[in-house]
Design an enzyme around this catalytic site. Sequence first.
Site, PDB file in Angstrom:
ATOM      1  N   GLY A  69       0.808  -1.218   0.000  1.00 53.10           N
ATOM      2  CA  GLY A  69       0.000   0.000   0.000  1.00 53.10           C
ATOM      3  C   GLY A  69       0.844   1.273   0.000  1.00 53.10           C
ATOM      4  N   THR A  70       2.060   1.171  -0.527  1.00 53.12           N
ATOM      5  CA  THR A  70       2.966   2.326  -0.577  1.00 53.12           C
ATOM      6  C   THR A  70       2.341   3.490  -1.347  1.00 53.12           C
ATOM      7  OG1 THR A  70       4.662   0.621  -0.875  1.00 53.12           O
ATOM      8  CG2 THR A  70       5.371   2.920  -1.089  1.00 53.12           C
ATOM      9  N   THR A  71       1.820   3.193  -2.529  1.00 52.75           N
ATOM     10  CA  THR A  71       1.276   4.233  -3.403  1.00 52.75           C
ATOM     11  C   THR A  71       0.150   4.983  -2.678  1.00 52.75           C
ATOM     12  OG1 THR A  71       1.672   2.628  -5.174  1.00 52.75           O
ATOM     13  CG2 THR A  71       0.401   4.594  -5.755  1.00 52.75           C
ATOM     14  N   TRP A  72      -0.706   4.219  -2.024  1.00 53.69           N
ATOM     15  CA  TRP A  72      -1.844   4.792  -1.290  1.00 53.69           C
ATOM     16  C   TRP A  72      -1.345   5.644  -0.115  1.00 53.69           C
ATOM     17  CZ3 TRP A  72      -6.063   1.294   1.453  1.00 53.69           C
ATOM     18  CH2 TRP A  72      -7.199   2.055   1.683  1.00 53.69           C
ATOM     19  N   HIS A 132      11.719   1.568   1.231  1.00 59.41           N
ATOM     20  CA  HIS A 132      11.372   0.187   1.586  1.00 59.41           C
ATOM     21  C   HIS A 132      12.421  -0.410   2.536  1.00 59.41           C
ATOM     22  CE1 HIS A 132       8.109  -0.117  -1.210  1.00 59.41           C
ATOM     23  NE2 HIS A 132       8.819  -0.232  -2.302  1.00 59.41           N
ATOM     24  N   TYR A 220      -3.127  -1.965   5.933  1.00 52.06           N
ATOM     25  CA  TYR A 220      -3.884  -1.772   4.690  1.00 52.06           C
ATOM     26  C   TYR A 220      -5.367  -2.096   4.923  1.00 52.06           C
ATOM     27  CZ  TYR A 220      -4.976  -2.334  -0.336  1.00 52.06           C
ATOM     28  OH  TYR A 220      -5.510  -2.214  -1.602  1.00 52.06           O
ATOM     29  N   LYS A 287      -6.053  -4.200  -8.294  1.00 52.41           N
ATOM     30  CA  LYS A 287      -7.425  -4.394  -7.844  1.00 52.41           C
ATOM     31  C   LYS A 287      -7.729  -3.584  -6.588  1.00 52.41           C
ATOM     32  CE  LYS A 287      -9.277  -8.938  -8.998  1.00 52.41           C
ATOM     33  NZ  LYS A 287      -9.419 -10.308  -8.492  1.00 52.41           N
TER      34      LYS A 287
END
Length: 320
Positions: A69-72, A132, A220, A287
């Site tokens: 969920g890095t992008t989020w 990361h 997440y 998804k």
Amino acid sequence: IQDVKKSWDDELQQLVHTLPKEEGWISGSLYLFQGFWCPAIVLKPVVSFQTHFQALDSDVMVATFPKCGTTWLKALTFSTLYRDRFARDEHPLFTSTPHQLVRFMEYDVYANNPCPDLENICVYKPRLFASHVPHASLPTSIKDSKCKIVYVCRNPMDMFVSLWLFSNKLRDENQESLSPDKVFDMFCRGICAFGPIFDHALEYWNASRENPDKVLFLKYEDLKEDINSQLKRLAMFLGVPFTEDEEKQGVVAEIAKVCSFDKLRELEVNKKGLHISGIPHKDFFRKGKVGDWSNYLTSSMVERLEELIHEKLDGSSLTF
Ligand code: A3P
């Protein structure tokens, strides 16, 4: 400077020869470095980051394990921290991807430059970065300063499926698809970028328990379940709590909406082009669901991973 650079490159080359090595999931090798599997392409940037980065007390670091969920989290942290810097209809996320707004230390900032100009890299202040790198391998100045760390973890079953499908997409056309059995076995043995996931999550979990004002540990699944209350936690932790007025004006809901999977995925900027690492922006959005593992994992895979999770988290208060 050239001489220093050359001896530094030589030292790194020598170091690489001493490290255990495995085949990477996409391309290149993974090296076992300081207890985690480091992709060859970022080994040098990780060392530069560790050696040269000087954290400021006001810095904020988004720390994650890949595909958790890095992008989020980048979008949420950026939007929360800088919410008073831009008009609602001029949100930087409409024209830049989350990865362009919150840059990775190892894949981007330190990728080709051991001493980047960090002040210019961060348009807004306080400075906001992402990595990361496991907690144990972060530069000491991050740990010694008041720099805040926001971490997100995810159920390893969903994380594994996400990484497997992501890696398959990124492999060259002339490479065979990854065999699910083979990569699942590698994953269980911790052999994936920045793995093992268990050590990664546990280190940040323990750090957040020891110093909750310094490390915020998010999940997440919790973000999916109740984004508004998690956003309030995030804002409080960052020292910019939402005011009553903001809540009444719908600011929290607005941030949740702008950063939602459906909204981000539909933005032109996230549909085309490549990240600096060469990854198509669109591939960061698949998804965005909880529990998709049930469509991919066999019962014996689930059994093995459940046992492993039980064994690894035994004695800790962390649950996935
Ligand atoms: P799936 O492959 O399960 O869909 P990372 O950003 O760390 O690379 O993680 C990628 C995962 O997060 C992918 O999961 C991706 O679809 C999902 N994701 C990306 N943006 C999201 C968002 N705004 N909200 C929820 N999930 C998101």
